[in-house]
Design an enzyme around this catalytic site. Structure first.
Site, mmCIF file in Angstrom:
data_model
loop_
_atom_site.group_PDB
_atom_site.id
_atom_site.type_symbol
_atom_site.label_atom_id
_atom_site.label_comp_id
_atom_site.label_asym_id
_atom_site.label_seq_id
_atom_site.Cartn_x
_atom_site.Cartn_y
_atom_site.Cartn_z
ATOM 1 N N ALA A 169 25.617 -56.534 -1.356
ATOM 2 C CA ALA A 169 24.293 -56.515 -0.727
ATOM 3 C C ALA A 169 23.201 -56.100 -1.711
ATOM 4 O O ALA A 169 22.055 -55.910 -1.337
ATOM 5 C CB ALA A 169 24.298 -55.563 0.466
ATOM 6 N N GLY A 170 23.573 -55.938 -2.985
ATOM 7 C CA GLY A 170 22.576 -55.509 -3.971
ATOM 8 C C GLY A 170 22.350 -54.009 -3.946
ATOM 9 O O GLY A 170 21.321 -53.523 -4.401
ATOM 10 N N SER B 189 27.437 -51.633 -5.020
ATOM 11 C CA SER B 189 28.809 -51.267 -4.647
ATOM 12 C C SER B 189 29.717 -51.352 -5.874
ATOM 13 O O SER B 189 30.658 -50.562 -6.013
ATOM 14 C CB SER B 189 29.330 -52.178 -3.530
ATOM 15 N N ASP C 213 21.854 -49.611 -12.698
ATOM 16 C CA ASP C 213 22.777 -49.276 -11.612
ATOM 17 C C ASP C 213 23.744 -48.172 -12.036
ATOM 18 O O ASP C 213 23.907 -47.161 -11.350
ATOM 19 C CB ASP C 213 23.573 -50.518 -11.173
HETATM 20 C C1 GLA Z 1 20.882 -55.925 -10.908
HETATM 21 C C2 GLA Z 1 21.317 -55.420 -12.276
HETATM 22 C C3 GLA Z 1 20.364 -54.335 -12.796
HETATM 23 C C4 GLA Z 1 18.912 -54.788 -12.721
HETATM 24 C C5 GLA Z 1 18.601 -55.368 -11.341
HETATM 25 C C6 GLA Z 1 17.230 -55.969 -11.285
HETATM 26 O O1 GLA Z 1 21.018 -54.905 -9.962
HETATM 27 O O2 GLA Z 1 22.615 -54.898 -12.208
HETATM 28 O O3 GLA Z 1 20.715 -53.980 -14.108
HETATM 29 O O4 GLA Z 1 18.601 -55.684 -13.737
HETATM 30 O O5 GLA Z 1 19.532 -56.362 -10.960
HETATM 31 O O6 GLA Z 1 16.258 -54.978 -11.439
#
Ligand code: GLA
Length: 388
Positions: A125-126, A129, A174
């Site tokens: 889901a971004g 996870s 992340d």
């Molecule tokens: C994903 C990538 C991050 C970042 C975002 C966009 O989550 O894992 O490193 O680039 O996209 O901000």
């Protein structure tokens, strides 16, 4: 919610010994999107949804893993140094194994381990996870052999594992959020120096609410890598005129406009997003420090417009979510969050309006798309830790 007593009990019954428990959070980015791999700034928080790993040593060179959520068992040998055949491995296992191999590539001599995993971070889901899984497992494997890495090295190791396995050339946001987060704080990360500044999440009577479109686009990984390439192409062209730059982080809007004619339109728009987003992120960090939630909300909304129009990483569903939020009372700001092409929006909502907001978004989004969204009101949380 993951019930730790159940996890411990199942671990004891499955492996006939008691576990140590490690956990790592998911994250949501408030602002600073696609800036990390341009050596810019990001402003994420860790959220109170976590991946938990029960862990104990075994006296072999094998890591045995059970996923409670998927109800699957598997194992791999630590001596299998010839990399991963990603086609044959279940995805969740390959994340775990690639982290183990990257730790060993750093010269750390891991012990065989028995692991049991359960998570309430929504998958795909971004909300990171994958970083939560990588980092919680890495922390467990390190602790079992009495080793440790500092937050930056741990994050870099997991990022390397992700590059090697998933093939998405993700930035560091992340993994570094998941290792360095602290409850009650947002993280202003300088993705060039990897310096992390903790900023009190000073949002009086305001709640961070995540809306999951429940739509995932399969092309996200290749489109992500393409954006990264476009940024590098823009830097290569601009460097002819601005020889000291090494990333879009080093370019200001005046300089970009001055050299607009040298760049194809697409690269100009990509660069404009990164340059304006870096500025918005620094302004947002200041607004947060001042407790100015209205300003933070406005910056988030401009960020969405820039991601939609200049960076082209939004989607019809994300735009609809943001539009619906904009027409809802008590919403201070809304934007897509994470890589894009699907996934979630992040919203700043007056705390007393969260319920009516959730109802409105759910009804309207379902009516207009036929898809059931998921709404999560979240709080900040700590980064990776051993549960005592
Ligand atoms: C994903 C990538 C991050 C970042 C975002 C966009 O989550 O894992 O490193 O680039 O996209 O901000």
């Amino acid at each position: 919610m993951v019930n730790l007593d159940i996890l411990i009990d199942k671990f004891r019954r499955h492996y006939a010994k008691p576990p140590r428990i490690f956990s790592a959070p998911g994250r949501v980015n408030l602002i600073g999107e696609h800036t990390d791999y341009n050596e810019g700034f990001v402003l994420p928080i860790a959220i109170d949804r976590r991946t938990y790993v029960g862990a104990a040593v075994n006296d072999s060179r094998v890591v045995r893993v059970q996923s409670l959520d998927l109800n699957e068992d598997s194992s791999f040998s630590l001596d299998q140094r010839d990399g991963l055949d990603t086609q044959k491995w279940p995805k969740w296992l390959a994340y775990i194994a690639s982290v183990a191999f990257e730790l060993q590539n750093r010269g750390i001599n891991l012990s065989g381990a028995d692991l049991m995993i359960s998570s309430d971070v929504p998958i795909g889901a971004g909300l990171s996870s994958s970083a939560a899984l990588e980092i919680s497992v890495a922390a467990a494997l390190l602790a079992l052999c009495n080793e440790s890495l500092d937050t930056t090295d741990l994050a870099l190791t997991a990022q390397k594992a992700e590059h090697a396995y998933v093939g998405t050339l993700c930035g560091i946001m992340d993994q570094l959020t998941v290792t360095a987060a602290q409850k009650s704080y947002a993280l202003l990360i300088d993705c060039r120096s990897l310096e992390v500044k903790h900023i009190d999440l000073n949002l009086p009577e305001t709640t961070v609410v995540i809306c999951n479109t429940n739509v995932k686009h399969e092309l996200a990984s290749s489109a992500y890598n393409q954006r990264r390439q476009e940024c590098e192409d823009a830097v290569r062209i601009l460097r002819r005129y601005l020889p000291t730059i090494s990333a879009l982080r080093d370019v200001n809007l005046g300089e970009l406009k001055e050299h607009a004619n040298e760049l194809p339109d697409v690269l100009y728009r990509r660069a404009r997003h990164i340059i304006t987003e870096n500025a918005r992120t620094l302004e947002a960090a200041m607004a947060l420090t001042d407790g100015d939630v209205e300003k933070l909300g406005r910056l988030m909304s401009s960020s969405h417009a820039s991601l939609r129009d200049d960076y082209d990483v939004s989607s019809a569903e994300l735009d609809l979510m943001v539009e619906l939020a904009g027409s809802c009372e008590g919403v201070l700001g809304a934007r897509m969050t994470g890589g894009g092409f699907g996934g979630c929006t992040v919203n700043l909502v007056r705390s007393d309006m969260v319920e009516s907001f959730s109802r409105f978004i759910t009804d309207q989004y379902r009516a207009q798309t036929g898809i059931e969204p998921i709404i999560y009101a979240v709080e900040t949380d700590d980064g990776v830790k051993e549960m005592k």
